[in-house]
Structure formats: C-alpha cells, structure tokens
Design an enzyme around this catalytic site. Structure first.
Site, PDB file in Angstrom:
ATOM      1  N   LYS A 107       0.851  -1.185   0.000  1.00 11.01           N
ATOM      2  CA  LYS A 107       0.000   0.000   0.000  1.00 11.01           C
ATOM      3  C   LYS A 107       0.891   1.241   0.000  1.00 11.01           C
ATOM      4  O   LYS A 107       1.712   1.437   0.898  1.00 11.01           O
ATOM      5  CB  LYS A 107      -0.901   0.022   1.234  1.00 11.01           C
ATOM      6  CG  LYS A 107      -1.737   1.300   1.318  1.00 11.01           C
ATOM      7  CD  LYS A 107      -2.416   1.473   2.670  1.00 11.01           C
ATOM      8  CE  LYS A 107      -3.001   2.871   2.789  1.00 11.01           C
ATOM      9  NZ  LYS A 107      -3.560   3.140   4.134  1.00 11.01           N
ATOM     10  N   GLY A 168      -7.555   9.587  10.280  1.00  5.02           N
ATOM     11  CA  GLY A 168      -7.762   9.665  11.717  1.00  5.02           C
ATOM     12  C   GLY A 168      -8.827  10.643  12.165  1.00  5.02           C
ATOM     13  O   GLY A 168      -9.010  10.845  13.369  1.00  5.02           O
ATOM     14  N   ALA A 194      -9.481   5.689   5.007  1.00  4.46           N
ATOM     15  CA  ALA A 194      -9.326   6.859   5.889  1.00  4.46           C
ATOM     16  C   ALA A 194     -10.634   7.606   6.046  1.00  4.46           C
ATOM     17  O   ALA A 194     -11.375   7.824   5.098  1.00  4.46           O
ATOM     18  CB  ALA A 194      -8.245   7.822   5.401  1.00  4.46           C
ATOM     19  N   GLY A 195     -10.895   7.992   7.287  1.00  7.54           N
ATOM     20  CA  GLY A 195     -12.035   8.835   7.601  1.00  7.54           C
ATOM     21  C   GLY A 195     -13.198   8.141   8.261  1.00  7.54           C
ATOM     22  O   GLY A 195     -14.066   8.790   8.843  1.00  7.54           O
TER      23      GLY A 195
END
Length: 265
Positions: A107, A168, A194-195
């Site tokens: 990744k 985050g 993310a989120g």
C-alpha cells in the site's frame, strides 16, 4: 463479483490475484498492545491487514513482533508507507519491506504536511511509477480526484483507495457523490481508505458500491476496540448486501404500503 444476485460464498473480490471474502481491511497500529491488536483483528473477520513498515518491528527477534500475534500465514500482510512525506522515502520504505519479508503487494501513501495530512498526489504519482517499474503490486491511497485516480489506474496500480475524510478524523464519507463517480470509472478494486469513524460510515461506503473498506483508527481508538471490530464487520456485510439488493428509489412525497382503494366504510 458485483452481480445483483450472489451468495456470501460467491461474493468474493480479488486484488493482484489474491481472493478475499472479507471486504474489511484493517490496520495493526494504535492499539494499546499486541494482544489487543490480535483480538480486534480476529473479531473483525479481516483477511488482509496493513502494516506500517516505519513503525512496526518486522525483523528484530529480541523485540515483540507482530507476526507472533497476527500470523502472516493466516492474514495477507500489506506493508504500507504510513509516515512518509516524500516519494523517495515511500519507495525506499517498500523496497526495505520487500527485502525483509518478501512482500510484493504493498500500500502506497505519500502524505502532505500537517495538520491535514492530505494525499500529496504529485509525490504519489512519482512513487507509484518507481514502484511499478520495480515490479511491485501497488494499492494506492489517493485523493477523491477522478483525474488522478484514473491516471494511477492506467499506470498499473492494482487498487485505488480514495480517502473518505482526512486520516484519523473519523468524519465519515464527506463526499459520497465523488466516491460514486470514482466507482463508476474504476475497473480495479476501489476501497475507501481513511475517515471512517463508526459502523454507519462503513455501511455507507459499501452501499455506494465500494469493493471494500480499509480502517484502523475507527477500531483502535474506540472505547472497546473488540466490540467495534465486530460492529465494523457487521456494517460492511450489511452495506454490501444492501448494495447487491438495490435500494428503493428516493421520491418526493409518500407512497403508502397499503392501497387507498377498497377501504371499509
């Protein structure tokens, strides 16, 4: 498989030739200890886990090792470049990961400066090009920009992973319309990365048609990470089933469940 009719056994997805039935990918950082890490991952049902190469011990046998708690024979390890702010650092980090553990599926993420830590797309493109030339299979974290996402796909990245919100933040999917546009144009797996903050965020991502959802903080920073991991597993499954089922159309005005004719007078 993205057909409208599929049993759970048939509803798998593949990335770089690897077949997975769980559509939840989880991180291995931010937990209070490795015991909690292992328990949360087990509860999540995930088959793939991300490993921040710069932050996790993968080679010193004298120190606690992730492999002792999260068996690399049971889970697909996905080394990532968390904490890298330049293309050069990201490429070097993943080359070291391949030397240390033989990992080729990786990744890539290259971040911009604090406080936003938004994907640095210029550096991401530079790093992706170098890694692909090196023979890596690159799953790439990116902005929800259809032009950049398509460029990365055309370069040869094996999965596109747009952010739902800043890393985050726990804000949930902030731009579902753009995520939907990315899904429509993308021919490789697309994961929201993310989120995500809670189970409903994961369900929304799957209802939009995402292949899978990747998260770490939403589970690790929960008051009860093990219980949240179970919630995320259920949410991803529910969202996927809802997507396959096809939601009813939205409409302005009511449409009663019972007929308005033939009423008893």
């Amino acid at each position: 498989m993205d057909g409208s009719i599929a049993t759970e056994a048939e509803d798998f997805w593949t990335v770089a030739g690897r077949r997975l039935t769980s559509r939840l990918v989880v991180g291995t950082g931010k937990y209070k200890d490795l015991e909690e890490t292992a328990a949360a991952i087990e509860a999540s049902g995930a088959e793939m886990v991300t490993v921040a190469v710069r932050r996790v011990n993968l080679s010193d046998p004298k120190a606690p090792m992730l492999q002792d708690y999260v068996d690399p024979k049971k889970y697909i390890y996905l080394p990532n470049t968390a904490g890298c702010f330049t293309a050069k650092d990201a490429v070097r980090t993943l080359r070291l990961a391949r030397e240390a553990g033989g990992w080729n599926l990786v990744k890539l993420e290259v971040l911009g400066p604090p406080p936003h830590l938004y994907p640095d797309m210029v550096a991401t493109l530079e790093a992706a090009e170098a890694l692909l030339k090196d023979g890596f299979e690159v799953m790439v974290y990116c902005s929800d920009d259809p032009i950049m996402a398509k460029r990365l796909e055309n370069m040869g990245c094996v999965a596109i992973m747009p952010l739902g919100a800043p890393i985050g933040s726990g804000l949930g999917i902030q731009n579902p319309a753009m995520i939907s546009m990315l899904i429509q144009q993308t021919e490789v797996p697309l994961l929201v990365d993310a989120g995500v903050g809670t189970a409903s965020d994961a369900a929304v991502a799957m209802e939009l048609g995402c292949t899978a959802v990747l998260m770490n903080s939403a589970i690790a920073h929960a008051t009860d990470p093990i219980r949240m991991a179970k919630a995320m597993k259920a949410a991803v499954q529910a969202g996927r089933l809802a997507f396959l089922a096809g939601r009813m159309p939205r409409r302005m005005g009511a449409d009663p469940s019972s007929p308005l004719t033939g009423l008893i007078r």
